[in-house]
Design an enzyme around this catalytic site. Structure first.
Site, PDB file in Angstrom:
ATOM      1  N   ASP A   9      -4.978   6.342   1.764  1.00 18.84           N
ATOM      2  CA  ASP A   9      -5.160   4.955   1.338  1.00 18.84           C
ATOM      3  C   ASP A   9      -6.585   4.502   1.648  1.00 18.84           C
ATOM      4  O   ASP A   9      -7.205   4.953   2.612  1.00 18.84           O
ATOM      5  CB  ASP A   9      -4.167   4.063   2.084  1.00 18.84           C
ATOM      6  CG  ASP A   9      -4.218   2.612   1.630  1.00 18.84           C
ATOM      7  OD1 ASP A   9      -3.424   2.239   0.761  1.00 18.84           O
ATOM      8  OD2 ASP A   9      -5.068   1.851   2.153  1.00 18.84           O
ATOM      9  N   HIS A  53       0.823  -1.206   0.000  1.00 21.52           N
ATOM     10  CA  HIS A  53       0.000   0.000   0.000  1.00 21.52           C
ATOM     11  C   HIS A  53       0.862   1.263   0.000  1.00 21.52           C
ATOM     12  O   HIS A  53       0.624   2.197  -0.773  1.00 21.52           O
ATOM     13  CB  HIS A  53      -0.912   0.017   1.226  1.00 21.52           C
ATOM     14  CG  HIS A  53      -2.015  -0.976   1.170  1.00 21.52           C
ATOM     15  ND1 HIS A  53      -3.349  -0.628   1.093  1.00 21.52           N
ATOM     16  CD2 HIS A  53      -2.004  -2.334   1.168  1.00 21.52           C
ATOM     17  CE1 HIS A  53      -4.096  -1.704   1.043  1.00 21.52           C
ATOM     18  NE2 HIS A  53      -3.299  -2.760   1.095  1.00 21.52           N
TER      19      HIS A  53
END
Length: 471
Positions: free
Chosen positions: A124, A24
């Site tokens: 995110d 990520h």
């Protein structure tokens, strides 16, 4: 007298909230570098143990990027000192998402205290708490997805709709997504493990509520989504706003990863020098080597690793196997000496995939690995495990047609070694050469997308202009 030159407008101040997992954080930091090159000022949220991930970015853009460090919000169900999912077991992952949301209040207080207003927040998709935070400080909240467009919409769809399987059905029950272009369907076992645990009531109540809420915040509070993908790969999911993304705009800006030389050290110190690996690969014909790696998070069980080792040994194909934390059977390496290289730890994957000798990539189909394969023009032997990986495998196999299914997959699944031998053997046939040719064509499209005039370049430029209008 000449008129004084107008004072240039200050660069927009943008807050970045990565999720502390390799798969990520790395693409979001690559994206931050692209924003810095376009004149934005960026403050990146981190915790002490994750600060090292930012070091290359801070060194490359000292005037544009700064780290804002907060103590990691501890949680009694997580081991003391855990700040990155690299140390998480699958059962701890949802708790980690919940614990990380504890940064909301300190980050909000920091943002309100800034002398220069934060105009946009990129977070995110596991940090959905940052979307209402953006609204509270008068900024545009934008969800960054480290997954492709298909994976992003399916993951949000299941938590939005709370899809279920009928009582008495098994893990092969087919779940359809009629609101998504192409109406994809997946077996129940192919959905996110975190979602299956959520529906089974295996998550502590507060954790379960937090996990679902993060996806709902993305859909209800955000200004839009940014995905590390490109139009030639996922056009059908980008041509129009999708219901299961709350009809939000989705900007496709990928592949965001740097070139092979710049990416050599991404994610950690390699267990083998890139130069040594390249020299070893130089000894093999073009397209003959299979590169095997299952990412930083998934670890093969001893039984699965033994089946793979047996298949690699019986197939006689040259290979590089970056084993990560898997247990390699005793005596395997001497038996394959000369045509097989076992890397115990992190490998310079981007460089390896770009070497002419590498013709196939056996992969878990994590999105970073997927894009690295696509950008290198290397077809995939798909062995998905969890998360978005089954969705990515479907995209590569059924839509892009640059992959074949090597294994039914799933954490804990043990493949038949004979079936793997057949898959590896087929890769060396004419069918394999045809697929490699398609993969090379898609790589050209990926390179074109990020160059001036390309679809991803244009999306990124348009997004930056939208942010400048917020000042």
């Amino acid at each position: 007298m000449e008129a004084a030159a107008p004072t240039p407008a200050p660069a927009p101040h943008v807050l970045i909230v990565p999720f502390p997992a390799q798969g990520h954080a790395l693409p979001l930091l690559d994206f931050v570098a692209l924003l810095a090159e376009r004149g934005l000022r960026l403050s990146v949220v981190t915790t002490p143990a994750n600060l090292q991930l930012l070091s290359p970015l801070l060194a490359a853009h000292p005037a544009a990027v700064r780290a804002v460090t907060f103590p990691f919000p501890s949680h009694p169900a997580l081991p003391p000192g855990l700040e990155n999912t690299k140390g998480c077991g699958p059962g701890e992952f949802p708790t980690f998402i919940h614990a990380f949301a504890g940064l909301r209040e300190p980050v909000l207080a920091w943002a309100r205290a800034q002398p220069d207003r934060v105009v946009a927040v990129f977070a995110d998709f596991f940090c959905g708490w940052a979307q209402p935070l953006a609204r509270e400080i008068g900024a545009a909240g934008i969800v960054f997805s480290p997954s492709g467009a298909l994976g992003t919409v399916v993951m949000h769809s299941i938590f939005r709709r709370l899809v279920r399987r009928p009582p008495g059905s098994d893990d092969t029950f087919s779940v359809a997504f009629p609101a998504i272009p192409g109406e994809p369907s997946f077996q129940w076992r192919e959905l996110m493990m975190m979602y299956m645990n959520y529906m089974a009531g295996n998550l502590e109540e507060q954790v379960a509520q937090s996990v679902r809420q993060t996806f709902l915040w993305n859909l209800q509070e955000s200004w839009g989504f940014v995905s590390n993908t490109f139009r030639a790969l996922e056009r059908r999911y980008l041509d129009q706003p999708l219901e299961d993304l709350g009809f939000r705009r989705l900007w496709a800006v990928g592949p965001v990863a740097p070139d092979a030389d710049a990416a050599a050290g991404r994610g950690g110190e390699a267990a083998v020098r890139a130069a040594d690996l390249m020299a070893w690969l130089d000894g093999f014909p073009e397209g003959s080597v299979v590169y095997v790696c299952f990412g930083s998070q998934a670890v093969l069980t001893p039984a699965a690793a033994a089946a793979l080792a047996e298949a690699l040994e019986r197939s006689a194909v040259p290979f590089v196997w970056a084993v990560g934390g898997a247990v390699v059977p005793e005596g395997f390496e001497p038996r394959v000496s000369g045509r097989g290289l076992v890397v115990r730890g992190w490998a310079p994957q981007v460089a390896a995939l770009r070497h002419a000798a590498v013709g196939w990539f056996m992969s878990h189909c994590g999105w970073n690995s997927t894009l690295e394969a696509v950008a290198a023009g290397v077809p995939v032997l798909a062995w998905p495990m969890t998360g978005d990986q089954f969705f990515d495998a479907r995209l590569l196999v059924d839509e892009a047609r640059v992959a074949v299914r090597a294994c039914a997959g799933g954490i804990g699944f043990v493949p038949d070694a004979g079936e793997l031998v057949a898959v590896l053997g087929d890769a060396a046939t004419e069918k394999g050469r045809d697929m490699r040719a398609r993969a090379k064509e898609l790589a050209v499209e990926a390179a074109r997308a990020v160059k001036e005039g390309g679809s991803s370049y244009s999306d990124l430029e348009g997004l930056v202009q939208e942010i400048r209008k917020l000042c």
